[in-house]
Design a protein around this motif. Structure first.
Motif, PDB file in Angstrom:
ATOM      1  N   LYS A  75       0.818  -1.221   0.000  1.00 35.28           N
ATOM      2  CA  LYS A  75       0.000   0.000   0.000  1.00 35.28           C
ATOM      3  C   LYS A  75       0.851   1.270   0.000  1.00 35.28           C
ATOM      4  CE  LYS A  75      -3.885  -2.120   2.479  1.00 35.28           C
ATOM      5  NZ  LYS A  75      -4.769  -2.039   3.676  1.00 35.28           N
ATOM      6  N   ASN A  76       2.181   1.123  -0.022  1.00 29.46           N
ATOM      7  CA  ASN A  76       3.077   2.289   0.043  1.00 29.46           C
ATOM      8  C   ASN A  76       2.707   3.184   1.221  1.00 29.46           C
ATOM      9  OD1 ASN A  76       4.544   1.553  -2.294  1.00 29.46           O
ATOM     10  ND2 ASN A  76       2.957   2.472  -3.593  1.00 29.46           N
ATOM     11  N   THR A  77       2.467   2.570   2.345  1.00 30.43           N
ATOM     12  CA  THR A  77       2.007   3.289   3.527  1.00 30.43           C
ATOM     13  C   THR A  77       2.833   2.907   4.749  1.00 30.43           C
ATOM     14  OG1 THR A  77      -0.258   3.390   2.661  1.00 30.43           O
ATOM     15  CG2 THR A  77       0.023   3.733   5.019  1.00 30.43           C
ATOM     16  N   MET A  78       3.128   3.919   5.558  1.00 32.51           N
ATOM     17  CA  MET A  78       3.850   3.728   6.819  1.00 32.51           C
ATOM     18  C   MET A  78       2.938   4.149   7.960  1.00 32.51           C
ATOM     19  SD  MET A  78       7.431   5.508   8.056  1.00 32.51           S
ATOM     20  CE  MET A  78       6.817   7.155   7.764  1.00 32.51           C
ATOM     21  N   TYR A  79       3.115   3.509   9.093  1.00 37.33           N
ATOM     22  CA  TYR A  79       2.285   3.800  10.259  1.00 37.33           C
ATOM     23  C   TYR A  79       3.167   4.125  11.463  1.00 37.33           C
ATOM     24  CZ  TYR A  79      -0.979   1.265   7.303  1.00 37.33           C
ATOM     25  OH  TYR A  79      -1.737   0.845   6.238  1.00 37.33           O
ATOM     26  N   LEU A  80       2.602   4.856  12.407  1.00 41.34           N
ATOM     27  CA  LEU A  80       3.260   5.099  13.686  1.00 41.34           C
ATOM     28  C   LEU A  80       2.221   4.901  14.781  1.00 41.34           C
ATOM     29  CD1 LEU A  80       5.944   5.942  15.030  1.00 41.34           C
ATOM     30  CD2 LEU A  80       5.017   8.275  15.144  1.00 41.34           C
ATOM     31  N   GLN A  81       2.336   3.791  15.509  1.00 35.84           N
ATOM     32  CA  GLN A  81       1.456   3.537  16.642  1.00 35.84           C
ATOM     33  C   GLN A  81       2.086   4.181  17.869  1.00 35.84           C
ATOM     34  OE1 GLN A  81      -1.604   1.946  16.830  1.00 35.84           O
ATOM     35  NE2 GLN A  81      -1.594   2.693  18.947  1.00 35.84           N
ATOM     36  N   MET A  82       1.366   5.113  18.469  1.00 40.17           N
ATOM     37  CA  MET A  82       1.880   5.861  19.612  1.00 40.17           C
ATOM     38  C   MET A  82       1.044   5.534  20.839  1.00 40.17           C
ATOM     39  SD  MET A  82       2.615   9.546  17.788  1.00 40.17           S
ATOM     40  CE  MET A  82       0.881   9.892  17.540  1.00 40.17           C
ATOM     41  N   ASN A  83       1.675   4.933  21.826  1.00 41.28           N
ATOM     42  CA  ASN A  83       0.999   4.556  23.072  1.00 41.28           C
ATOM     43  C   ASN A  83       1.590   5.327  24.242  1.00 41.28           C
ATOM     44  OD1 ASN A  83      -0.513   2.605  21.659  1.00 41.28           O
ATOM     45  ND2 ASN A  83       1.079   1.063  21.968  1.00 41.28           N
ATOM     46  N   ASN A  84       0.843   5.380  25.330  1.00 42.56           N
ATOM     47  CA  ASN A  84       1.298   6.072  26.538  1.00 42.56           C
ATOM     48  C   ASN A  84       1.819   7.474  26.202  1.00 42.56           C
ATOM     49  OD1 ASN A  84       1.902   6.496  29.235  1.00 42.56           O
ATOM     50  ND2 ASN A  84       3.902   5.481  29.099  1.00 42.56           N
ATOM     51  N   LEU A  85       1.015   8.213  25.482  1.00 45.18           N
ATOM     52  CA  LEU A  85       1.433   9.540  25.045  1.00 45.18           C
ATOM     53  C   LEU A  85       1.609  10.497  26.214  1.00 45.18           C
ATOM     54  CD1 LEU A  85      -0.718   9.710  21.836  1.00 45.18           C
ATOM     55  CD2 LEU A  85       1.742  10.137  21.919  1.00 45.18           C
ATOM     56  N   LYS A  86       2.587  11.385  26.071  1.00 44.98           N
ATOM     57  CA  LYS A  86       2.923  12.363  27.104  1.00 44.98           C
ATOM     58  C   LYS A  86       2.764  13.769  26.529  1.00 44.98           C
ATOM     59  CE  LYS A  86       6.452   9.193  28.884  1.00 44.98           C
ATOM     60  NZ  LYS A  86       7.887   9.037  29.231  1.00 44.98           N
ATOM     61  N   PRO A  87       2.563  14.759  27.391  1.00 45.71           N
ATOM     62  CA  PRO A  87       2.442  16.141  26.883  1.00 45.71           C
ATOM     63  C   PRO A  87       3.628  16.563  26.028  1.00 45.71           C
ATOM     64  CG  PRO A  87       1.711  16.037  29.151  1.00 45.71           C
ATOM     65  CD  PRO A  87       2.282  14.678  28.827  1.00 45.71           C
ATOM     66  N   GLU A  88       4.813  16.062  26.342  1.00 46.59           N
ATOM     67  CA  GLU A  88       6.002  16.430  25.561  1.00 46.59           C
ATOM     68  C   GLU A  88       6.022  15.806  24.169  1.00 46.59           C
ATOM     69  OE1 GLU A  88       5.929  15.174  28.670  1.00 46.59           O
ATOM     70  OE2 GLU A  88       7.586  13.751  29.004  1.00 46.59           O
ATOM     71  N   ASP A  89       5.076  14.926  23.877  1.00 43.90           N
ATOM     72  CA  ASP A  89       4.946  14.382  22.522  1.00 43.90           C
ATOM     73  C   ASP A  89       4.157  15.324  21.612  1.00 43.90           C
ATOM     74  OD1 ASP A  89       4.449  11.178  24.029  1.00 43.90           O
ATOM     75  OD2 ASP A  89       6.278  11.896  23.044  1.00 43.90           O
ATOM     76  N   THR A  90       3.609  16.387  22.186  1.00 42.34           N
ATOM     77  CA  THR A  90       2.861  17.355  21.388  1.00 42.34           C
ATOM     78  C   THR A  90       3.758  17.978  20.330  1.00 42.34           C
ATOM     79  OG1 THR A  90       1.312  17.878  23.168  1.00 42.34           O
ATOM     80  CG2 THR A  90       1.628  19.560  21.463  1.00 42.34           C
TER      81      THR A  90
END
Length: 120
Positions: A75-90
């Motif tokens: 599909k020529n597609t990349m993903y990023l699964q982000m867990n346990n997100l923190k305010p500094e990930d903004t």
């Protein structure tokens, strides 16, 4: 002509999860490396994660154990699964794709970015 489009950003509470997608399209022979970068408020753009054509991955220390990068070559597609997100990930999250051509040349192209905000 190639196109890179990110999607999946949004507002999430600390500890929550989001999944970003990066879709590549256009006229090219293949895709080599793909990567996620981010730029927070008042900060420079920084590497988040990369994935090679054969699936080898690399992560920034700040996201190891929380983020997972993957790709679907069909599909020529990349993903990023982000867990346990923190305010500094903004940040605005950008996708970078390395396209290759039959001539042997290559082109690295950026998407327009997708905003991720982590806040209660």
């Amino acid at each position: 002509q190639v196109q890179v489009v990110e999607s999946g950003g949004g507002l999430v509470q600390p500890g929550g999860s989001l999944r970003l997608s990066c879709a590549a399209s256009g006229r090219f022979f293949s895709i080599n490396n793909m990567g996620w970068y981010r730029q927070g408020p008042g900060k420079e753009r920084e590497l988040v994660a990369t994935i090679t054509g054969d699936g080898s991955t690399n992560y920034a220390d700040s996201v190891k154990g929380r983020f997972t990068v993957s790709r679907d070559n069909a599909k020529n597609t990349m993903y990023l699964q982000m867990n346990n997100l923190k305010p500094e990930d903004t940040a605005v999250y950008y996708c970078n794709v390395e396209f290759t051509y039959r001539s042997g040349s290559y082109l690295r192209s950026w998407g327009q970015g997708t905003q991720v905000t982590v806040s209660s």
